[in-house]
Design an enzyme around this catalytic site. Structure first.
Site, PDB file in Angstrom:
ATOM      1  N   HIS A 102       3.408  -1.973   8.170  1.00  0.00           N
ATOM      2  CA  HIS A 102       1.923  -2.501   8.415  1.00  0.00           C
ATOM      3  C   HIS A 102       1.882  -3.681   7.791  1.00  0.00           C
ATOM      4  CE1 HIS A 102      -1.997  -2.097   9.535  1.00  0.00           C
ATOM      5  NE2 HIS A 102      -2.497  -2.317   8.261  1.00  0.00           N
ATOM      6  N   TYR A 128     -39.992  -4.785  -0.744  1.00  0.00           N
ATOM      7  CA  TYR A 128     -39.495  -4.554  -2.511  1.00  0.00           C
ATOM      8  C   TYR A 128     -39.131  -6.055  -3.006  1.00  0.00           C
ATOM      9  CZ  TYR A 128     -39.338   0.494  -1.750  1.00  0.00           C
ATOM     10  OH  TYR A 128     -39.315   1.751  -1.332  1.00  0.00           O
ATOM     11  N   ARG A 148      -0.449  -0.430  17.353  1.00  0.00           N
ATOM     12  CA  ARG A 148      -1.331   0.318  16.941  1.00  0.00           C
ATOM     13  C   ARG A 148      -2.682  -0.420  16.931  1.00  0.00           C
ATOM     14  NH1 ARG A 148       2.377   0.445  12.681  1.00  0.00           N
ATOM     15  NH2 ARG A 148       0.941  -0.218  11.464  1.00  0.00           N
ATOM     16  N   ARG A 182       0.899  -1.382  -0.007  1.00  0.00           N
ATOM     17  CA  ARG A 182       0.045  -0.024   0.038  1.00  0.00           C
ATOM     18  C   ARG A 182       1.009   1.129  -0.036  1.00  0.00           C
ATOM     19  NH1 ARG A 182      -4.717  -0.094   4.504  1.00  0.00           N
ATOM     20  NH2 ARG A 182      -2.641   0.507   5.930  1.00  0.00           N
TER      21      ARG A 182
HETATM   22  C1  LIG Z   1      -6.213   0.844  10.659  1.00  0.00           C
HETATM   23  C2  LIG Z   1      -4.694   0.624  10.932  1.00  0.00           C
HETATM   24  C3  LIG Z   1      -4.339   0.201  12.153  1.00  0.00           C
HETATM   25  C4  LIG Z   1      -5.233  -0.694  13.194  1.00  0.00           C
HETATM   26  O1  LIG Z   1      -5.722  -1.970  12.503  1.00  0.00           O
HETATM   27  P1  LIG Z   1      -6.612  -2.957  13.551  1.00  0.00           P
HETATM   28  O2  LIG Z   1      -6.578  -4.260  12.585  1.00  0.00           O
HETATM   29  O3  LIG Z   1      -8.000  -2.264  13.272  1.00  0.00           O
HETATM   30  O4  LIG Z   1      -6.067  -3.063  14.918  1.00  0.00           O
HETATM   31  C5  LIG Z   1      -3.155   0.078  12.474  1.00  0.00           C
HETATM   32  N1  LIG Z   1      -2.285   0.457  11.583  1.00  0.00           N
HETATM   33  C6  LIG Z   1      -2.366   1.278  10.517  1.00  0.00           C
HETATM   34  C7  LIG Z   1      -1.626   1.709   9.563  1.00  0.00           C
HETATM   35  C8  LIG Z   1      -4.019   1.250  10.000  1.00  0.00           C
HETATM   36  O5  LIG Z   1      -4.015   1.766   8.757  1.00  0.00           O
END
Ligand SMILES: *Cc1c(COP(=O)(O)O)cnc(C)c1O
Length: 370
Positions: free
Chosen positions: A162, A259, A217, A133
């Protein structure tokens, strides 16, 4: 009120503490991800509820989300997780945000703007170790760090990556961790110190303690869900989604409902009209699939879900009456419907079910015992 969500802030606090108890013994702090209005739970309310519970910073998707938090009085550091375009750089500086960056150009813009007003821009370098990404390719990450370190009025506070599959693919996740580690060890070899290294979102917090580094995170776990079943942590869903019965009728067998006539009664049927539809975020694909809870009993949604209304079969709940509370997500009596249950029925994930609840639906906050 005919449609609303109830959000238990104590459940979010409980979930945060569960996460903290996993990561703090390993020396990591928490960045609470409250992007997309805190997965529909209300970003400002969630931020206020948890900001003094030993979290390090907040994470949001966009500069606009971050500004709303600042305007709501949130003082903690806020990391913008997505890329920005040059025209948003000024807001990053003005509101003292921490910006995710993946290339030198945006760093130069931030540096220049910060210099003009005598500030220092804080950034976290995003490294693509295999998510595909945003992020600088892991082979070029060290070079970017060195370039950014040479421009004025900008400091690299963090570096992160990530995972694409930390819920389902161990080999690939370990490969991503390896790639990130090799970037970190090159930096160390070159004597470059970046204080906040991070990688783990909710799934990795459960599955990969080696990915904690200085900070984790969590997003979905804060709200009480995970992409998979796990006994390593106990979580409490924080959000309930509710409506009311606004009309009741009894119809003979052979009556078509809603519907497209996708449902035709096969018996004398007592039908309740509920004051919710896809316009409020009750997904139309749940037509003829979902169940709701009324008077502590499950009842089936019948026929196509409309924009602001849907129908349900309450033949087996004779005590159900006009005005009754109807649980779409949440608990009533000994029955519980989770966002996961709805997600499974329509082939998606709890995240999308939660984020799908329309912003126009009233949020009611409580701090009930959990
Ligand atoms: C959304 C996101 C997270 C959190 O992810 P979860 O699966 O909801 O814990 C962490 N880091 C980044 C870069 C994200 O975009």
């Amino acid at each position: 009120m005919l449609v609303w969500t109830e959000i238990n802030l104590n459940a979010i606090l409980y979930n945060l503490r569960q996460i903290r108890s996993l990561v703090e013994p390993k020396g990591a702090k928490v960045l609470a991800v409250i992007k997309d209005n805190a997965y529909s739970h209300g970003a400002l309310e969630v931020a206020k509820a948890i900001e003094n519970d030993n979290i390090m910073m907040f994470g949001v998707a966009t500069v606009e989300e971050a500004i709303q938090l600042r305007q709501g009085g949130i003082k903690k550091p806020i990391l913008v997780l997505c890329c920005i375009l040059p025209e948003q750089a000024e807001s990053v500086i003005d509101y003292d945000l921490v910006q995710t960056v993946c290339d030198l150009n945006i760093c130069q813009t931030l540096s220049q703007l910060a210099k003009e007003i005598g500030k220092v821009a804080k950034v976290h370098i995003k490294v693509d170790t295999g998510m595909g990404r945003i992020g600088v390719h892991y082979d070029r990450a060290v070079e970017l760090v060195k370039q950014v370190n040479q421009i004025p009025n900008i400091i690299i506070e963090g570096i992160y990556t990530h995972f694409s599959s930390s819920d389902i693919d161990q080999d690939y996740t370990l490969l991503q961790i390896d790639r990130f580690n090799s970037v970190l060890s090159c930096l160390k070899k070159d004597g470059i110190y970046i204080p906040i290294r991070h990688s783990a979102s909710s799934s990795a917090i459960i599955n990969y303690p080696s990915s904690y580094y200085d900070m984790v995170r969590p997003g979905i776990a804060l709200y009480g869900y995970l992409p998979f079943a796990s006994d390593k942590i106990q979580l409490r869903p924080a959000l309930s989604f509710k409506t009311r019965i606004v009309y009741i009728k009894e119809v003979p067998p052979g009556t078509s409902i809603s519907y497209g006539r996708t449902y035709v009664t096969d018996k004398t049927t007592r039908v309740a009209t509920l004051a919710v539809g896809y316009g409020q975020g009750y997904n139309r694909k749940l037509s003829n699939r979902a169940e709701v809870i009324i008077r502590g009993k499950r009842a089936r949604i019948i026929g196509t879900i409309c924009m602001d209304q849907c129908l349900c079969d309450i033949t087996h709940i004779p005590e159900a009456s006009l005005g009754d509370e109807v649980v779409l997500i949440g608990t009533q009596g000994d029955q519980t419907i989770t966002a996961d249950e709805l997600a499974r029925k329509i082939g998606t994930i709890s995240y999308e079910v939660l984020c799908g609840i329309n912003a126009n639906v009233k949020r009611i906050y409580n701090s009930d015992d959990i």
